[in-house]
Design an enzyme around this catalytic site. Structure first.
Site, PDB file in Angstrom:
ATOM      1  CG  ASP A 198      -2.403   3.553  -2.145  1.00 36.31           C
ATOM      2  OD1 ASP A 198      -2.263   2.478  -1.523  1.00 36.31           O
ATOM      3  OD2 ASP A 198      -2.153   4.215  -1.384  1.00 36.31           O
ATOM      4  CG  HIS A 199      -6.007   3.144   0.057  1.00 40.74           C
ATOM      5  ND1 HIS A 199      -6.375   2.303   1.993  1.00 40.74           N
ATOM      6  CD2 HIS A 199      -4.657   3.790   0.406  1.00 40.74           C
ATOM      7  CE1 HIS A 199      -5.418   2.683   2.456  1.00 40.74           C
ATOM      8  NE2 HIS A 199      -4.635   3.433   1.682  1.00 40.74           N
ATOM      9  CG  HIS A 223      -3.081   6.849   5.069  1.00 35.22           C
ATOM     10  ND1 HIS A 223      -4.135   5.891   5.802  1.00 35.22           N
ATOM     11  CD2 HIS A 223      -2.270   5.958   4.407  1.00 35.22           C
ATOM     12  CE1 HIS A 223      -4.239   4.696   4.747  1.00 35.22           C
ATOM     13  NE2 HIS A 223      -3.254   4.908   3.667  1.00 35.22           N
ATOM     14  CB  SER A 258       6.347   9.064   5.250  1.00 39.81           C
ATOM     15  OG  SER A 258       5.806   9.049   3.545  1.00 39.81           O
ATOM     16  CB  SER A 313       3.798  11.472   3.833  1.00 43.53           C
ATOM     17  OG  SER A 313       2.905  11.316   3.821  1.00 43.53           O
TER      18      SER A 313
HETATM   19 ZN    ZN Z   1      -2.693   3.706   2.128  1.00 40.51          ZN
END
Ligand code: ZN
Length: 332
Positions: free
Chosen positions: A94-95, A190, A237, A280
């Site tokens: 991720d990222h 985010h 989320s 989250s």
């Molecule tokens: Zn992300």
């Protein structure tokens, strides 16, 4: 160098093609500890849902990248033990923030990587993404790229304000980079504090904050430009208010935490959006469950007695997302 294929993992190519056609989305759940991983695999095995295990840079720093990779390998075997004959599990970075990070993940058995060069100028984003794609594709590892900027904070990724993806750029970007999927910005964000009070409206009935709706017009424009191309939503989320309330009632302090309403994610899942990232929400489920044990049984000090209930709560959450939000149950 180890290939993800030897570990029993799969890349995202076929999974995404089916999801786009079938009008559902694959859950991408972040993990950085054993209980989260167990909960994810139990939920996916029980619902027969394809699943993406996501590891962020922060998770790699926290848990050690080698350990996480072996945990993912173990997860495949664990899924089989649970009766899931052919588990469809992706291990995804991720990222990823550099070519080196992405390369090291490809080399150690990840089946999918994200290169997030969205903070760079457009041409530099293309150049770096293409470099990662050229490397990863040699080993049949799929690559997610990002265009547009998401607001919010996620581990080491943070931006003060969002910039929607420009639909007029997506054809050029996808063609020139060769990426397999594209993370776009249409108003998701985010973290658990996605929106300020000023950005929200107040529901007079419940007194709760209502976030601004996702920009479905931008999503549909992008879909028109790139028919059938896999689209990814980060920062998705829902920040379930029952967990926020539980945490706040049991000594926590999470004022004004709101997320993306699940109906909107359900709606998005029916489009070309085929991967939805959720992190989250499981943090909230875990925290709420642990706080409850600490509140109800102040004498408890065996971690299994609070991490166990936390694991059960996360599993419940993952199953709910799979069945009621993403619609990926029974697809693996
Ligand atoms: Zn992300």
């Amino acid at each position: 160098m180890v290939s993800y294929k030897e570990l029993g993992l799969v890349n995202t190519r076929e999974m995404f093609a089916k999801a786009v056609k079938g009008g559902y989305a694959i859950p991408a759940f972040n993990f950085n500890n054993m209980e989260q991983l167990q909960a994810i695999i139990q939920a996916a095995a029980e619902t027969k849902s394809p699943v993406i295990l996501q590891v962020s840079k922060g998770a790699r720093n926290y848990a050690n990248q080698t350990l996480l990779r072996y945990m993912a390998e173990g997860a495949v075997e664990y899924a089989k033990e649970l009766g899931w004959e052919k588990p469809q599990i992706v291990l995804h970075l991720d990222h990823g923030d550099s070519f080196e990070t992405c390369k090291s993940c490809v080399d150690m058995g990840f089946s999918s990587v994200m290169i997030d060069a969205s903070a760079l100028p457009y041409e530099e984003n293309i150049a770096l993404t293409k470099k990662v794609v050229d490397y990863a594709h040699q080993f049949d590892v799929t690559v997610e790229a990002e265009l547009g900027v998401l607001a919010g904070v996620e581990d080491e990724v943070s931006a003060a304000e969002s910039h929607y993806t420009k639909p007029e750029e997506v054809i050029d970007f996808a063609t020139r980079t060769g990426c397999d999927s594209l993370a776009i910005s249409i108003g998701t964000s985010h973290g658990a504090y996605k929106f300020t009070r000023e950005q929200c409206t107040l529901d007079p009935k419940t007194g709760r904050l209502v976030p601004p709706p996702l920009a479905f017009d931008v999503l549909h424009e992008i879909e028109k430009k790139l028919p059938g191309f896999p689209i990814v939503l980060h920062g998705s989320s829902s920040v379930p208010q029952e967990y926020v309330d539980m945490i706040n009632e049991l000594g926590g302090k999470l004022p004004d935490a709101v997320g993306i309403p699940e109906e909107q994610l359900r709606e998005a899942s029916k489009s070309a959006v085929c991967k939805i990232n959720i992190d989250s929400d499981s943090r909230l489920a875990m925290t709420a469950a642990i706080r409850k044990v600490f509140h109800d049984k102040p004498g408890e000090f065996d971690p299994r007695k609070y991490l166990g209930p936390a694991r059960d709560e996360m599993k419940k959450l993952y199953m709910h997302k799979i069945i009621n939000v993403l619609g990926s149950d029974g697809k693996a």
